[in-house]
Scaffold this motif. Sequence first.
Motif, PDB file in Angstrom:
ATOM      1  N   LYS A 177       6.790  62.581   9.092  1.00 30.16           N
ATOM      2  CA  LYS A 177       6.036  61.468   8.526  1.00 30.16           C
ATOM      3  C   LYS A 177       6.782  60.818   7.361  1.00 30.16           C
ATOM      4  O   LYS A 177       6.700  59.607   7.159  1.00 30.16           O
ATOM      5  CB  LYS A 177       4.659  61.974   8.065  1.00 30.16           C
ATOM      6  CG  LYS A 177       3.749  60.892   7.534  1.00 30.16           C
ATOM      7  CD  LYS A 177       2.397  61.477   7.150  1.00 30.16           C
ATOM      8  CE  LYS A 177       1.473  60.400   6.611  1.00 30.16           C
ATOM      9  NZ  LYS A 177       0.142  60.969   6.236  1.00 30.16           N
ATOM     10  N   TRP A 178       7.533  61.622   6.607  1.00 32.29           N
ATOM     11  CA  TRP A 178       8.214  61.091   5.428  1.00 32.29           C
ATOM     12  C   TRP A 178       9.495  60.337   5.778  1.00 32.29           C
ATOM     13  O   TRP A 178      10.171  59.818   4.890  1.00 32.29           O
ATOM     14  CB  TRP A 178       8.554  62.228   4.451  1.00 32.29           C
ATOM     15  CG  TRP A 178       9.260  63.399   5.075  1.00 32.29           C
ATOM     16  CD1 TRP A 178       8.698  64.536   5.550  1.00 32.29           C
ATOM     17  CD2 TRP A 178      10.664  63.534   5.319  1.00 32.29           C
ATOM     18  NE1 TRP A 178       9.646  65.371   6.071  1.00 32.29           N
ATOM     19  CE2 TRP A 178      10.875  64.789   5.946  1.00 32.29           C
ATOM     20  CE3 TRP A 178      11.772  62.718   5.070  1.00 32.29           C
ATOM     21  CZ2 TRP A 178      12.123  65.239   6.316  1.00 32.29           C
ATOM     22  CZ3 TRP A 178      13.024  63.170   5.449  1.00 32.29           C
ATOM     23  CH2 TRP A 178      13.197  64.402   6.055  1.00 32.29           C
ATOM     24  N   CYS A 179       9.848  60.274   7.055  1.00 29.73           N
ATOM     25  CA  CYS A 179      11.089  59.602   7.457  1.00 29.73           C
ATOM     26  C   CYS A 179      10.795  58.626   8.597  1.00 29.73           C
ATOM     27  O   CYS A 179      11.069  58.931   9.764  1.00 29.73           O
ATOM     28  CB  CYS A 179      12.128  60.636   7.879  1.00 29.73           C
ATOM     29  SG  CYS A 179      13.777  59.941   8.172  1.00 29.73           S
ATOM     30  N   PRO A 180      10.223  57.453   8.313  1.00 31.06           N
ATOM     31  CA  PRO A 180       9.894  56.500   9.368  1.00 31.06           C
ATOM     32  C   PRO A 180      11.151  55.911  10.002  1.00 31.06           C
ATOM     33  O   PRO A 180      12.269  56.066   9.489  1.00 31.06           O
ATOM     34  CB  PRO A 180       9.082  55.422   8.637  1.00 31.06           C
ATOM     35  CG  PRO A 180       9.544  55.521   7.211  1.00 31.06           C
ATOM     36  CD  PRO A 180       9.846  56.971   6.973  1.00 31.06           C
ATOM     37  N   LEU A 181      10.977  55.209  11.125  1.00 34.07           N
ATOM     38  CA  LEU A 181      12.113  54.679  11.870  1.00 34.07           C
ATOM     39  C   LEU A 181      12.903  53.647  11.069  1.00 34.07           C
ATOM     40  O   LEU A 181      14.106  53.515  11.234  1.00 34.07           O
ATOM     41  CB  LEU A 181      11.625  54.041  13.179  1.00 34.07           C
ATOM     42  CG  LEU A 181      11.328  55.012  14.333  1.00 34.07           C
ATOM     43  CD1 LEU A 181      10.816  54.247  15.529  1.00 34.07           C
ATOM     44  CD2 LEU A 181      12.559  55.808  14.710  1.00 34.07           C
ATOM     45  N   ASP A 182      12.208  52.886  10.236  1.00 34.73           N
ATOM     46  CA  ASP A 182      12.917  51.854   9.479  1.00 34.73           C
ATOM     47  C   ASP A 182      13.614  52.401   8.242  1.00 34.73           C
ATOM     48  O   ASP A 182      14.122  51.643   7.412  1.00 34.73           O
ATOM     49  CB  ASP A 182      11.950  50.730   9.069  1.00 34.73           C
ATOM     50  CG  ASP A 182      10.760  51.249   8.274  1.00 34.73           C
ATOM     51  OD1 ASP A 182      10.675  52.469   8.049  1.00 34.73           O
ATOM     52  OD2 ASP A 182       9.912  50.424   7.892  1.00 34.73           O
TER      53      ASP A 182
END
Length: 335
Positions: A47-52
Amino acid sequence: KMEIDDDENDPVVRTIDVFLSQNLPGIRDNCGRSDGVFLFQYPLRPKWCPLDSGWKMDSTRYRPFNQMIEMDFTSEFRDGSFFKHKLVSTTVPSKCTYSIGLLRGDQLHLSPLQTVFQFRPRFDHKDEEDLQKKRASAASRASGNDDMEEAVAAGSDGDEPALPTVQVRVNKRESDRAKEIRRSSHAYMREQEEKEVWRTVPFFPPESEESKMMLENLIATSGRDLDFGISLPDYLASFNAVSRSAASADPAAPAAGSDLSREKLQAMPLAQQVQALMSAAQVLQFDRLVQLIPGGHQRRREILEVLPKVAAMVQGCWVVLSEEVYRDEDPPPRA
């Protein structure tokens, strides 16, 4: 519309009108769900590393017949080097109805959708790069061997022409059983998938005008009231397995969707009884929970002491905590 009685112990702090939007593109089924809007889930991405976050979208492709989506990304390392990423979708069997919700003020606009995709990384592009390197290396070795053979041939006196090589292949007749096994194999399914041509799909970032226009389509344009057609108790009972079992004439009958008989409950300690009933029902009124527990009327205080450990009070009903529902399985993937 549904009328909800206010409870002084659990007051209503906000009332939100719900609208059903049908403005999104696509073909709809009997439930009004559009096949042109998808929910993307990334179960392996934290959750803490989104795609953008450090990833740049390169391209997106879609196979409508096979219901597949591929997305290519590029990320840059601190040393200035780049790495290619590919995410490939799989279709998730629908166990419930998903909707896209847009909350504006005191209005919630819902747009039902049909398909849910889960994305996981695929590294076949790295395999292709390795394969190309191996082919180049093999071609280089073959070229060196050809040069040696030419040198040997130039030094020989033989003038006889080389005979051509003929390969003969005999295919055994395939039985129906073998054909069925082949068609259910992963290789065959991949072959059928590869027959469909990819369609390139443009990507628009959230701040683009195209995305803003699509967001406006989530707003329902019709103000017609939808008849809810069911009372609050009946609505809760419609998805409450234990409440539905109350209609049974046999007090020892197990709850629908579970094997919790009164005999089994009596063999459990009180805390385990509460946990088992709340996990099976997911939503229960306190009086109904007391009825289901053997001797519950004499143990109301003890039940109240145990109940907050496995459930939370919402609008006069106790709702099971998510960690109790997914105690023995993986939690639902993040979207």
